[in-house]
Design a protein around this motif. Structure first.
Motif, short mmCIF file in Angstrom:
data_model
loop_
_atom_site.label_atom_id
_atom_site.label_comp_id
_atom_site.label_asym_id
_atom_site.label_seq_id
_atom_site.Cartn_x
_atom_site.Cartn_y
_atom_site.Cartn_z
N MET A 160 49.04 57.69 86.93
CA MET A 160 48.25 56.46 86.03
C MET A 160 46.76 56.21 86.70
N ARG A 161 45.99 55.57 85.73
CA ARG A 161 44.86 55.09 86.40
C ARG A 161 44.45 53.99 85.38
N LEU A 162 44.05 52.95 86.26
CA LEU A 162 43.62 51.72 85.54
C LEU A 162 42.30 51.89 85.08
N LEU A 163 42.02 51.97 83.54
CA LEU A 163 40.58 52.21 83.20
C LEU A 163 39.69 51.25 83.36
N ARG A 164 38.65 51.37 83.87
CA ARG A 164 37.76 50.22 83.78
C ARG A 164 36.65 50.24 82.83
N LYS A 165 36.52 51.17 82.35
CA LYS A 165 35.55 51.22 81.38
C LYS A 165 35.79 50.36 80.04
N ALA B 192 45.57 43.28 64.70
CA ALA B 192 46.82 42.98 64.08
C ALA B 192 47.90 44.01 64.62
N ALA B 193 47.56 45.44 64.53
CA ALA B 193 48.67 46.30 64.98
C ALA B 193 49.09 45.97 66.39
N ILE B 194 48.21 45.51 67.30
CA ILE B 194 48.47 45.55 68.69
C ILE B 194 49.44 44.35 68.66
N TYR B 195 49.04 43.08 67.92
CA TYR B 195 49.87 42.00 68.24
C TYR B 195 51.15 42.27 67.39
N LEU B 196 51.42 43.13 66.21
CA LEU B 196 52.82 43.40 65.66
C LEU B 196 53.60 44.28 66.78
N GLU B 197 52.89 45.05 67.35
CA GLU B 197 53.68 46.13 68.03
C GLU B 197 53.78 45.52 69.37
N GLU B 198 52.99 44.95 69.99
CA GLU B 198 53.06 44.73 71.58
C GLU B 198 53.86 43.32 71.87
N PHE B 199 53.15 42.41 70.91
CA PHE B 199 53.45 40.98 71.28
C PHE B 199 54.43 40.37 70.27
N ALA B 200 54.44 40.60 68.92
CA ALA B 200 55.36 39.77 68.01
C ALA B 200 56.61 39.77 68.31
N PRO B 201 57.23 38.50 68.22
CA PRO B 201 58.64 38.63 68.12
C PRO B 201 59.46 39.25 67.09
N HIS B 202 60.38 39.65 67.30
CA HIS B 202 61.28 40.60 66.15
C HIS B 202 62.00 39.70 65.39
N ASN B 203 61.20 38.70 64.63
CA ASN B 203 61.97 37.85 63.47
C ASN B 203 61.77 38.03 62.14
N VAL C 228 48.49 46.72 78.19
CA VAL C 228 47.84 46.68 76.49
C VAL C 228 46.30 47.37 76.88
N ARG C 229 45.65 46.53 77.45
CA ARG C 229 44.24 46.89 77.57
C ARG C 229 44.04 48.13 78.36
N PHE C 230 44.83 48.69 79.54
CA PHE C 230 44.44 49.44 80.48
C PHE C 230 45.29 50.71 80.07
N GLN C 231 46.51 50.63 79.74
CA GLN C 231 47.53 51.53 79.52
C GLN C 231 47.59 52.22 78.20
N VAL C 232 48.22 51.04 77.30
CA VAL C 232 48.83 51.54 75.88
C VAL C 232 47.83 51.72 75.06
N LEU C 233 46.59 50.95 74.94
CA LEU C 233 45.62 51.13 74.08
C LEU C 233 44.88 52.42 74.12
N PRO C 234 44.35 52.72 75.37
CA PRO C 234 43.68 54.14 75.73
C PRO C 234 44.76 55.37 75.20
N ALA C 235 46.05 55.15 75.58
CA ALA C 235 46.85 56.35 75.32
C ALA C 235 47.15 56.34 73.62
N ALA C 236 46.97 55.46 73.02
CA ALA C 236 46.99 55.27 71.57
C ALA C 236 45.98 55.53 70.66
N LEU C 237 44.60 55.66 71.64
CA LEU C 237 43.45 55.65 70.89
C LEU C 237 43.07 56.81 69.71
#
Lengths: 323, 292
Positions: free
Chosen positions: A10-15, B94-105, B189-198
């Motif tokens: 893993m790498r924590l992206l900083r960009k 909206a997608a991030i909220y629904l997928e990563e944060f929203a409670p399942h109710n 979300v910001r450094f791992q999930v989102l870049p992977a899903a981009l």
């Protein structure tokens, strides 16, 4: 570090994430090179005049607006194609200065205008002849009466008038295939009103298209075809189509510039209108535009494929501007 | 116990079925590509002669040979720019909220169902909505802004649905690992999930924007114009777009206008393809910059 193809170390992206800004930067950058619009110049008038309405009348208004733009570069004339009805809705809501109409204003539209305090002036700007067309291979149709056209197109004809000899007994026993505009078209409204006697009343078992060029293609490729559409589409495709003269009670008349202009091609020629807001006449650029429209119409209308109205009709229109 | 001959026969049948399936799939691909090729060849043949700097840099005219698409091209670029500006961040958010944060109710289920349904609503309905809300109620007039907002609404569900698929495809182990080394949910979300899903999200964005660029009906509805002798200078200016101009040229009686329409289609395709190319480039760039 590659533990597996996709998921390894893993790498924590900083960009900073630039997914949307990335696309946008490029697109938006293009915008700012365009800001240098034409500001117009000279001692002319200025302002914006907005029109909308019929796509049938549009080519005329486009031509006038194009020439007016050269004569009065300070005035922006913009035109839409919401259709006659859609245009009247905007017109009576006070959103536009003029409406292109391929038919006179209807009662309920006039009431809507009155309800919003919108008064209007009507200008007749051109004629559009509807032409009845068959395939050039068709050698037996020389003329059709309004009565026969009604027999072909009325709702009761659906499923019963299916052969040419159902139209006239001495026509051959060949299938009759029909082509005509779709129900959203002003041409359809006008034809059904004049021929069948009730607006919108038509048989439904025909090939319908809002695009007259499709109808041209259809009839040009079908020996048994018959259809109707605007005269300009016949003029541009004369070698592929055969024009059918229409007998409206006083003999067979084929549509031509002459017979449409002098009114003998009846009942299938219709006037086209421009409706202008009366209070817009207080603005000099609007008056100038409409004056230009009526003065240039005799030359511009034929250029775009329609027939100009008699000179005195344009004079009447000009007289309305000065009242 | 079956004999060797029977076994061979069965194997042959199974292999045969496999071969037929392969052939069908291949034929499907070929048909799709052939249709596209025919379309491209026809349009190019009809329109390439008409394509010139004058065509791109001229305003509409009644003379087919003088008519150009400057106003429509810039109108399209303006509208697409603002549509992306509104729809992409909102949709991904909206997608991030629904997928990563929203409670399942029940609430999130209602929202989810609604978004999926909205993706299938005919575009003209968005036009009516745009006319009522943006043009009339918010009094934006028939401006680039009103058009962009309407288009943004139209493509929002597509972006949300695609982005959620992308986020869902990121293995949960990535999230768990990030949390385990002390990342907050935001950092995960910001450094791992989102870049992977981009990459998947970008694909959704491409599809959505490609749909928006070709839409005519909602814009006619909100009153986008056709004859506009200037390019927009601000988001509140009136505008026209390429599909409306092309549609009008196709329906004119003079055959020369049909050539203009073909040339206009080429321009529209070039805009579309460069937009897609940019998105593909960004996607690859994001993929390269990911180490795991």
């Amino acid at each position: 570090m590659h533990l597996s193809a996709r998921m390894g170390g893993m790498r924590l992206l900083r960009k900073p994430l630039a997914f949307s800004t990335g696309i946008l930067a490029a697109v938006l950058a293009a915008f700012f090179f365009t800001a240098c619009g034409d500001d117009g110049g000279g001692a002319g008038l200025s302002g914006t005049i907005v029109g909308d309405g019929s796509s049938t009348v549009f080519p005329i208004t486009e031509a006038v607006a194009e020439e007016f733009g050269k004569a009065q570069p300070g005035v922006d004339v913009v035109v839409g194609i919401s259709g006659t009805g859609g245009g009247f809705e905007k017109f009576c809501a006070g959103e536009i200065e003029f409406n292109d109409a391929s038919r006179p204003i209807k009662e309920d539209e006039a009431q809507a205008c009155a309800g919003n305090g919108i008064e209007y002036v009507e200008f007749e700007v051109a004629f559009d002849g509807l032409s009845v067309i068959v395939n050039p291979e068709n050698d037996f149709v020389d003329c059709l009466t309004v009565e026969e056209l009604k027999r072909i197109w009325e709702p009761a004809a659906q499923g019963t008038v299916t052969n040419w000899n159902d139209v006239r007994p001495d026509f051959p026993d060949r299938p009759l295939t029909l082509y005509g505009p779709g129900t959203d078209s002003g041409t359809f409204d006008f034809f059904t009103d004049e021929i069948v006697g009730e607006e919108g009343a038509s048989r439904g078992d025909y090939t319908a298209s809002e695009d007259d060029n499709i109808l041209v293609q259809g009839i040009a490729g079908d020996e048994d075809g018959l259809g109707y559409f605007g005269f300009a589409y016949y003029e541009q495709n004369q070698e592929r189509l055969k024009l059918v003269p229409v007998d409206g009670g006083s003999g067979c008349v084929a549509p031509s510039r002459e017979t449409i202009l002098d009114g003998t091609y009846s009942p299938l020629s219709r006037p086209l209108f421009v409706y202008l807001r009366a209070d817009a006449l207080a603005r000099p650029e609007v008056v100038e535009f409409m004056r230009f429209y009526l003065e240039q119409a005799p030359t511009l209308v034929p250029e775009v494929g329609y027939v100009e109205v008699p000179a005195d009709v344009y004079q009447e229109g000009l007289a309305k501007l000065t009242q | 116990m079956i004999g060797a001959a029977a076994l061979r026969r069965r194997m042959a049948v199974r292999r045969g079925t496999g071969a037929v399936f392969l052939a069908l799939c291949f034929a499907g691909t070929c048909i799709a590509i052939a249709v596209l090729a025919v379309l491209l060849v026809t349009v190019t043949r009809d329109g390439i002669d008409r394509l010139s700097w004058g065509f791109i840099n001229s305003f509409p005219s009644r003379h087919p040979e003088q008519a150009g698409i400057k106003a429509a091209l810039f109108g399209t670029l303006w509208m697409m720019g603002f549509t992306a500006l509104f729809a992409v961040p909102l949709g991904i958010g909206a997608a991030i909220y629904l997928e990563e944060f929203a409670p399942h109710n029940w609430l999130s289920r209602v929202i989810e169902t609604n978004i999926n349904n909205l993706a299938g609503v005919p575009s003209i309905v968005y036009g009516i909505l745009g006319l009522a809300v943006f043009v009339r109620a918010m009094d934006l007039g028939r401006s680039v802004l009103a058009g962009s907002l309407t288009m943004a609404l139209l493509i929002l569900p597509i972006i949300i649905v695609a982005s959620r698929e992308g986020l869902r495809a990121v293995p949960p182990s990535i999230r768990e690992a990030a949390i385990a080394v002390g990342a907050t949910r935001w950092q995960t979300v910001r450094f791992q999930v989102l870049p992977a899903a981009l990459p998947a999200i970008m694909t959704g964005v491409i599809l959505a924007l490609s749909r928006a660029i070709g839409e005519t009906a909602p814009l006619i509805m909100i009153g986008a114009l056709l004859f506009v002798p200037f390019t927009p200078g601000s988001p509140l200016d009136r505008f026209t777009v390429l599909p409306i101009q092309i549609f009008n040229w196709v329906s004119r009686p003079q055959p020369e206008f049909a050539e203009n329409a073909a040339a206009g289609i080429i321009v529209l395709l070039v805009v579309l393809l460069s937009m897609n190319a940019l998105a593909v480039f960004l996607r690859n760039w994001f993929e390269r910059s990911r180490r795991w």
